[in-house]
Design a protein around this motif. Structure first.
Motif, PDB file in Angstrom:
ATOM      1  N   ALA A  80       0.812  -1.223   0.000  1.00  0.00           N
ATOM      2  CA  ALA A  80       0.000   0.000   0.000  1.00  0.00           C
ATOM      3  C   ALA A  80       0.840   1.266   0.000  1.00  0.00           C
ATOM      4  CB  ALA A  80      -0.950  -0.003   1.201  1.00  0.00           C
ATOM      5  N   ARG A  81       1.890   1.303  -0.787  1.00  0.00           N
ATOM      6  CA  ARG A  81       2.703   2.508  -0.878  1.00  0.00           C
ATOM      7  C   ARG A  81       2.468   3.185  -2.218  1.00  0.00           C
ATOM      8  NH1 ARG A  81       8.929   0.592  -1.953  1.00  0.00           N
ATOM      9  NH2 ARG A  81       8.543  -0.776  -3.728  1.00  0.00           N
ATOM     10  N   ARG A  82       2.782   4.477  -2.289  1.00  0.00           N
ATOM     11  CA  ARG A  82       2.635   5.194  -3.542  1.00  0.00           C
ATOM     12  C   ARG A  82       3.565   6.397  -3.546  1.00  0.00           C
ATOM     13  NH1 ARG A  82      -2.990   8.735  -3.598  1.00  0.00           N
ATOM     14  NH2 ARG A  82      -2.301  10.364  -2.144  1.00  0.00           N
ATOM     15  N   SER A  83       3.764   6.955  -4.738  1.00  0.00           N
ATOM     16  CA  SER A  83       4.578   8.151  -4.890  1.00  0.00           C
ATOM     17  C   SER A  83       3.872   9.064  -5.880  1.00  0.00           C
ATOM     18  CB  SER A  83       5.976   7.789  -5.407  1.00  0.00           C
ATOM     19  OG  SER A  83       6.725   8.952  -5.683  1.00  0.00           O
ATOM     20  N   VAL A  84       3.730  10.337  -5.528  1.00  0.00           N
ATOM     21  CA  VAL A  84       3.023  11.298  -6.373  1.00  0.00           C
ATOM     22  C   VAL A  84       3.958  12.453  -6.706  1.00  0.00           C
ATOM     23  CG1 VAL A  84       1.063  12.875  -6.548  1.00  0.00           C
ATOM     24  CG2 VAL A  84       0.821  10.704  -5.313  1.00  0.00           C
ATOM     25  N   GLY A  85       4.068  12.780  -7.989  1.00  0.00           N
ATOM     26  CA  GLY A  85       4.869  13.925  -8.416  1.00  0.00           C
ATOM     27  C   GLY A  85       3.992  14.932  -9.136  1.00  0.00           C
ATOM     28  N   LYS A  86       4.173  16.226  -8.829  1.00  0.00           N
ATOM     29  CA  LYS A  86       3.304  17.250  -9.418  1.00  0.00           C
ATOM     30  C   LYS A  86       4.057  18.349 -10.161  1.00  0.00           C
ATOM     31  CE  LYS A  86      -0.564  16.684  -6.205  1.00  0.00           C
ATOM     32  NZ  LYS A  86      -1.518  17.368  -5.296  1.00  0.00           N
ATOM     33  N   THR A  87       5.376  18.406 -10.012  1.00  0.00           N
ATOM     34  CA  THR A  87       6.129  19.461 -10.680  1.00  0.00           C
ATOM     35  C   THR A  87       7.297  18.868 -11.450  1.00  0.00           C
ATOM     36  OG1 THR A  87       7.740  19.881  -8.915  1.00  0.00           O
ATOM     37  CG2 THR A  87       5.592  20.953  -8.717  1.00  0.00           C
ATOM     38  N   ALA A  88       7.833  19.671 -12.376  1.00  0.00           N
ATOM     39  CA  ALA A  88       8.973  19.225 -13.181  1.00  0.00           C
ATOM     40  C   ALA A  88      10.221  19.052 -12.331  1.00  0.00           C
ATOM     41  CB  ALA A  88       9.236  20.231 -14.297  1.00  0.00           C
ATOM     42  N   ALA A  89      10.212  19.638 -11.134  1.00  0.00           N
ATOM     43  CA  ALA A  89      11.380  19.542 -10.260  1.00  0.00           C
ATOM     44  C   ALA A  89      11.425  18.220  -9.502  1.00  0.00           C
ATOM     45  CB  ALA A  89      11.380  20.706  -9.267  1.00  0.00           C
ATOM     46  N   ASP A  90      10.310  17.493  -9.485  1.00  0.00           N
ATOM     47  CA  ASP A  90      10.282  16.216  -8.778  1.00  0.00           C
ATOM     48  C   ASP A  90      11.186  15.207  -9.483  1.00  0.00           C
ATOM     49  OD1 ASP A  90       8.465  17.165  -6.943  1.00  0.00           O
ATOM     50  OD2 ASP A  90       6.729  16.514  -8.119  1.00  0.00           O
ATOM     51  N   GLY A  91      11.877  14.404  -8.706  1.00  0.00           N
ATOM     52  CA  GLY A  91      12.726  13.367  -9.281  1.00  0.00           C
ATOM     53  C   GLY A  91      14.198  13.724  -9.190  1.00  0.00           C
ATOM     54  N   LEU A  92      15.022  12.817  -9.677  1.00  0.00           N
ATOM     55  CA  LEU A  92      16.476  12.982  -9.665  1.00  0.00           C
ATOM     56  C   LEU A  92      16.958  13.211 -11.090  1.00  0.00           C
ATOM     57  CD1 LEU A  92      19.296  12.741  -8.304  1.00  0.00           C
ATOM     58  CD2 LEU A  92      19.173  10.284  -8.776  1.00  0.00           C
ATOM     59  N   ASN A  93      17.624  14.347 -11.327  1.00  0.00           N
ATOM     60  CA  ASN A  93      18.118  14.685 -12.658  1.00  0.00           C
ATOM     61  C   ASN A  93      19.576  14.269 -12.813  1.00  0.00           C
ATOM     62  OD1 ASN A  93      15.716  16.060 -13.629  1.00  0.00           O
ATOM     63  ND2 ASN A  93      16.223  17.674 -12.178  1.00  0.00           N
ATOM     64  N   VAL A  94      19.862  13.567 -13.904  1.00  0.00           N
ATOM     65  CA  VAL A  94      21.230  13.152 -14.224  1.00  0.00           C
ATOM     66  C   VAL A  94      21.483  13.503 -15.687  1.00  0.00           C
ATOM     67  CG1 VAL A  94      22.872  11.250 -14.384  1.00  0.00           C
ATOM     68  CG2 VAL A  94      21.164  11.258 -12.555  1.00  0.00           C
ATOM     69  N   GLU A  95      22.474  14.365 -15.943  1.00  0.00           N
ATOM     70  CA  GLU A  95      22.802  14.761 -17.310  1.00  0.00           C
ATOM     71  C   GLU A  95      24.000  13.960 -17.805  1.00  0.00           C
ATOM     72  OE1 GLU A  95      23.380  18.932 -17.649  1.00  0.00           O
ATOM     73  OE2 GLU A  95      21.371  19.452 -16.924  1.00  0.00           O
ATOM     74  N   THR A  96      23.888  13.407 -19.010  1.00  0.00           N
ATOM     75  CA  THR A  96      24.977  12.645 -19.610  1.00  0.00           C
ATOM     76  C   THR A  96      25.184  13.119 -21.044  1.00  0.00           C
ATOM     77  OG1 THR A  96      23.646  10.867 -20.597  1.00  0.00           O
ATOM     78  CG2 THR A  96      24.197  10.656 -18.254  1.00  0.00           C
ATOM     79  N   GLN A  97      26.174  12.560 -21.699  1.00  0.00           N
ATOM     80  CA  GLN A  97      26.453  12.928 -23.086  1.00  0.00           C
ATOM     81  C   GLN A  97      25.285  12.579 -24.000  1.00  0.00           C
ATOM     82  OE1 GLN A  97      30.118  11.339 -24.688  1.00  0.00           O
ATOM     83  NE2 GLN A  97      29.266  11.218 -26.752  1.00  0.00           N
ATOM     84  N   ASN A  98      24.598  11.466 -23.713  1.00  0.00           N
ATOM     85  CA  ASN A  98      23.562  10.976 -24.621  1.00  0.00           C
ATOM     86  C   ASN A  98      22.141  11.325 -24.200  1.00  0.00           C
ATOM     87  OD1 ASN A  98      25.459   9.686 -26.338  1.00  0.00           O
ATOM     88  ND2 ASN A  98      25.616   8.005 -24.870  1.00  0.00           N
ATOM     89  N   TYR A  99      21.909  11.451 -22.897  1.00  0.00           N
ATOM     90  CA  TYR A  99      20.556  11.702 -22.404  1.00  0.00           C
ATOM     91  C   TYR A  99      20.585  12.676 -21.225  1.00  0.00           C
ATOM     92  CZ  TYR A  99      19.840   7.037 -24.547  1.00  0.00           C
ATOM     93  OH  TYR A  99      19.824   5.952 -25.381  1.00  0.00           O
TER      94      TYR A  99
END
Length: 246
Positions: A80-99
């Motif tokens: 019974a767990r969940r995760s809700v995201g509402k903004t573009a800032a939610d999450g972990l951003n990782v920048e690489t050469q390809n993506y």
């Protein structure tokens, strides 16, 4: 926690994950072809007694210790767990050469599915480099623009917004911005029973895990290219297409 019935695949996966090895790294250590080892983990292939003895010896273990090394347990249902995201800032951003990756729902540990929104950057395989591989399977849906899907055993295909592909992630793969498109955005959902899939993906994105597969030369055939032959049973079989796969 209910003890899961051990299998050869569970044992091999447990030993590999416990040591922090990728499939490619374990393949090199135990001198078993990568495709064969992947099939063993998935339960699609077994090994003879002699091969099991040789495998346990290369791991520095007795056969009895090897067969009793699995610590796989069944996860309780109904967490019974969940995760809700509402903004573009939610999450972990990782920048690489390809993506440019945005990993979603990162606060949930031990997930079977890893959702990622990615901006595709490379336009040629020369820019991209070697194809990537990791545990499990993945579903990719094009949100904006168009991409070229390159993979180890299939010819490249172009997917546009609203189109998708489902593939085996242990097969070398990579996504490029398609000709005539300036950029593309995709939703990728990676799935695996491996407990550390999210960390494996993030580590690979940051360049902390080896890239092991080079681009196969594209042809005109629609069928997958044949796998290299192996001394192990069934390891030369061609990969099967799944329903709905491109």
């Amino acid at each position: 926690m209910v003890k899961a019935k051990p299998s050869l695949g569970n044992i091999v996966r447990h030993i590999r994950n416990s040591n922090g090895w990728t499939l490619a790294e374990m393949s090199q250590r135990v001198a078993i072809p990568l495709s064969t080892l992947a099939k063993v983990e998935k339960g699609h292939l077994t090994l003879t007694y002699d091969k099991l003895v040789d495998l346990s010896d290369k791991l520095g273990m007795g056969l009895s210790d090897f067969l009793n090394s699995s610590a796989v347990t069944a996860q309780p249902k109904g967490m019974a767990r969940r995760s809700v995201g509402k903004t573009a800032a939610d999450g972990l951003n990782v920048e690489t050469q390809n993506y440019d990756y945005r990993y979603l729902c990162t606060e949930l540990r031990g997930k079977i599915m890893i959702p990622i929104i990615s901006r595709v950057r490379s336009k040629t395989m020369q820019e991209f480099g070697e194809l990537l591989r990791h545990a499990g399977e993945e579903f990719v849906y094009v949100l904006e623009g168009a991409i070229e899907v390159h993979s180890e055993f299939y010819d490249p295909i172009t997917l546009r917004a609203g189109e998708y592909v489902y593939l085996d992630s242990e097969m070398g793969h990579g996504y490029l911005v398609a000709d005539g498109c300036e950029e593309a955005t995709i939703l990728a959902v990676c799935a695996s029973a491996a407990a550390n899939l999210q960390q494996e993906l993030i580590s690979q994105a940051r360049g902390e895990a080896p890239k092991t597969t080079k681009l196969a030369v594209a042809g005109n055939a629609e069928k997958p290219k044949a796998l290299k032959s192996s001394t192990h049973k069934n390891s030369s079989a061609k990969p099967k297409r799944r329903a709905g796969a491109a």
